[in-house]
Write an enzyme that holds these catalytic residues in place. Structure first.
Site, short mmCIF file in Angstrom:
data_model
loop_
_atom_site.label_atom_id
_atom_site.label_comp_id
_atom_site.label_asym_id
_atom_site.label_seq_id
_atom_site.Cartn_x
_atom_site.Cartn_y
_atom_site.Cartn_z
N LYS A 121 -7.89 53.83 70.94
CA LYS A 121 -7.42 55.20 70.70
C LYS A 121 -8.57 56.09 70.27
O LYS A 121 -8.64 57.27 70.64
CB LYS A 121 -6.33 55.21 69.64
N GLU A 125 -5.07 60.66 61.73
CA GLU A 125 -4.60 61.85 62.45
C GLU A 125 -3.81 62.69 61.48
O GLU A 125 -3.18 62.16 60.57
CB GLU A 125 -3.68 61.45 63.62
N HIS A 182 8.94 54.47 65.24
CA HIS A 182 7.93 54.86 66.23
C HIS A 182 8.09 54.19 67.58
O HIS A 182 7.17 54.15 68.38
CB HIS A 182 6.50 54.61 65.71
N ARG A 213 -0.53 51.68 82.75
CA ARG A 213 0.41 50.73 83.38
C ARG A 213 1.71 51.45 83.70
O ARG A 213 1.86 52.63 83.39
CB ARG A 213 0.70 49.60 82.39
P1 ADP Z 1 1.70 53.21 69.68
O1 ADP Z 1 0.56 53.06 70.65
O2 ADP Z 1 1.65 52.23 68.54
O3 ADP Z 1 3.03 53.28 70.35
P2 ADP Z 1 1.40 56.10 69.57
O4 ADP Z 1 0.09 56.70 69.25
O5 ADP Z 1 1.80 56.07 71.00
O6 ADP Z 1 1.45 54.62 68.97
O7 ADP Z 1 2.54 56.80 68.72
C1 ADP Z 1 3.87 56.33 68.71
C2 ADP Z 1 4.76 57.34 68.01
O8 ADP Z 1 4.34 57.52 66.65
C3 ADP Z 1 4.76 58.73 68.60
O9 ADP Z 1 5.63 58.87 69.69
C4 ADP Z 1 5.19 59.56 67.40
O10 ADP Z 1 6.57 59.48 67.18
C5 ADP Z 1 4.50 58.87 66.24
N1 ADP Z 1 3.18 59.50 65.99
C6 ADP Z 1 1.97 59.09 66.45
N2 ADP Z 1 0.99 59.90 66.02
C7 ADP Z 1 1.58 60.87 65.28
C8 ADP Z 1 1.10 62.01 64.54
N3 ADP Z 1 -0.18 62.31 64.47
N4 ADP Z 1 2.02 62.76 63.88
C9 ADP Z 1 3.35 62.47 63.93
N5 ADP Z 1 3.84 61.41 64.58
C10 ADP Z 1 2.99 60.61 65.25
#
Ligand code: ADP
Length: 497
Positions: free
Chosen positions: A116, A200, A235, A292
């Site tokens: 990431k 973040e 999440h 993917r």
């Molecule tokens: P993973 O790869 O573990 O699935 P992601 O980065 O795709 O993690 O994030 C999954 C979810 O977590 C997002 O859809 C959102 O709901 C929450 N999330 C991620 N980053 C943030 C952020 N900076 N602020 C608020 N929610 C977040």
């Protein structure tokens, strides 16, 4: 066309891929673990090989075993599905070394997007807005604490190698920070073998919107519209739809331009998903790119009438994307619900057991991508997702009507499932209004508990009688116990045959 393709996966996605292979006249080769010997992906395949015991490391993640069978059976290509080895650059590399086509992007793109931290750098360079946060690899926890103060709480600690919501912690106050960083890093090290974390800014009520992109090796990169996946638990997505009720034509154009720029920045090939968070002011930020096929790809298939697995195969063969993908049109609306073996009354703990009865809905506008049948053993070894229920309608209201109807017809006995929870989500006014955020469940169903099922006395009596009639044991004249049935006891007497 390929002659033979091995599917390095299990469950509903393996079956989904076999459907397309069958349509194309390509022989499908499955691999399975000891726990999956009677799984649909074994029966549907033209050939199936046992690769090892149930733990994923010994089976579905066992690169050597998978490649051994791939070579032995003479496959031209491997489809990794999602999860397992689908985003493993080393696996893609090993396939290439073995002279087998990996149906997915190049090693470089998988590597770039697997971190990431690195993907944020690449996106920033490509001019794609990212969620404000710390840049570079940060294992300096003191530095992170300072950065958090500067950014202002709440912040989100995230694992660079993260996936499936693991290694993530929201921190609202400085005094919680150290503990949270340590916990997130430890969790990430355990899950991904890499404890690198970064920060973040935590967005309070965003929507999760992602763009499906597709690229071929002839210079075409297109988008296939968006999916909204805001309804999440811990999440993790549980309900997805396309199109998003929040997206205007202008915003769609901006987000898909950003997604295409993201794909081009890593020389992308095949199917990919660029995930964004959309805030309440209409600003969007890059979250990550998944290299993917996504779990939720069926909603895109329903509204575009395209077969995404087929497109993956075409571009893996080196062909250009067909005209219907280059000029994709969308019609109507599709919603997907993920049906999990979980116990909603018990903190949504994964449930395991045998599926004793299964009735999957059919009828207009309904699709079920499932990995189970009656008699299936649902074990604790793998993801507890049992099936995906997809409803399509001319518009969102009709898709909701069909989803509501189909959920009420979906019967799984022998295990508890989250179906009542999905029904509760679909029934909310906020869902009908398209008022979705990643906080949806906290805001609209905070204390939701499944209703206790009150069986009418008649049902209990009927069930008891059936049970009694099935088999009763009694002592014979010689004193042994014999199994008998009430039907034989009453001999020729029958009511209603
Ligand atoms: P993973 O790869 O573990 O699935 P992601 O980065 O795709 O993690 O994030 C999954 C979810 O977590 C997002 O859809 C959102 O709901 C929450 N999330 C991620 N980053 C943030 C952020 N900076 N602020 C608020 N929610 C977040």
């Amino acid at each position: 066309m390929f002659r033979k393709v091995l599917i390095a996966n299990r469950g509903e996605i393996a079956v989904r891929i076999i459907h397309t292979l069958r349509e194309l006249g390509v022989r499908a080769v499955s691999v399975y673990s000891e726990a999956d010997a009677h799984s649909p992906h074994v029966y549907y395949a033209d050939e199936a090989h046992l690769i090892g015991p149930p733990p994923p490391l010994a089976s579905y993640l066992n690169i050597d075993a998978i490649l051994t069978f791939a070579k032995k059976s003479g496959v031209d290509a491997i489809h990794p599905g999602y999860g397992f080895l689908s985003e493993n650059a080393n696996f893609a590399k090993r396939c290439a070394e073995a002279g087998i086509t990996f149906i997915g992007p190049g090693v470089h793109a998988i590597e770039a997007m697997g971190s990431k931290v690195r993907s944020r750098e690449i996106m920033t360079f490509a001019g794609v807005p990212v969620v404000p946060g710390t840049e570079g690899t940060k294992n300096d926890f003191k530095g992170l604490a300072k950065a958090a103060e500067k950014m202002g709480f709440p912040v989100l600690i995230k694992a660079s190698a993260g996936g499936g919501g693991k290694g993530m912690r929201v921190v609202r106050e400085a005094k919680e920070f150290d503990r949270a960083v340590n916990a997130a890093s430890e969790e990430a090290a355990k899950a991904f073998g890499d404890g690198t974390v970064y920060l973040e800014k935590y967005l309070e009520r965003p929507r999760h919107i992602e763009i499906q992109i597709f690229a071929d090796s002839r210079g075409n990169t297109v988008h296939l519209f968006e999916r909204e996946c805001s309804i999440q638990r811990r999440h993790q997505k549980i309900v997805e739809e396309s199109p998003s009720p929040a997206i205007t034509e202008k915003l769609r154009a901006e987000m898909s331009d950003a997604a295409i720029a993201a794909a081009k920045a890593v020389n992308y090939l095949g199917a990919g998903t660029v995930e964004f968070l959309l805030d309440e002011t209409g600003k969007f930020y890059f979250l990550e790119m998944n290299t993917r096929l996504q779990v939720e790809h069926p909603v895109t298939e329903m509204i575009t009438e395209l077969d995404l697995v087929r497109l993956q195969i075409e571009v893996a063969l080196g062909n250009a994307l067909p005209a219907e993908a280059l000029n994709a049109k969308k019609h109507g609306h599709a919603i997907e619900c993920r049906v999990y073996a979980e116990d909603p009354a018990n903190g949504f703990l994964p449930a395991s057991g045998t599926v004793t009865r299964l009735r999957t809905p059919t009828g207009p506008g309904v699709r079920v991508d499932s990995a189970i049948r009656e008699g299936s053993e649902v074990s604790v070894h793998y993801d507890p997702m049992l099936a995906k229920l997809i409803a399509y309608g001319r518009d969102r209201a009709e898709a909701i009507l069909r989803m509501r109807r189909a959920l009420s017809q979906f019967v799984v006995l022998g295990l508890t499932t989250n179906i009542p929870h999905l029904q509760a989500v679909i029934e909310t006014k906020a869902f009908a209004d398209g008022n979705l955020t990643t906080k949806f469940l906290d805001e609209h169903l905070p204390d939701w508990k499944p209703e206790a099922v009150e069986l009418p006395a008649e049902a209990i009596i009927a069930a008891s009688l059936v049970d009694l009639m099935k088999s009763t044991s009694r002592a014979s004249s010689t004193g042994e116990t014999v199994q008998t049935s009430l039907w034989s006891e009453i001999q020729s007497f029958r009511l209603l045959g």
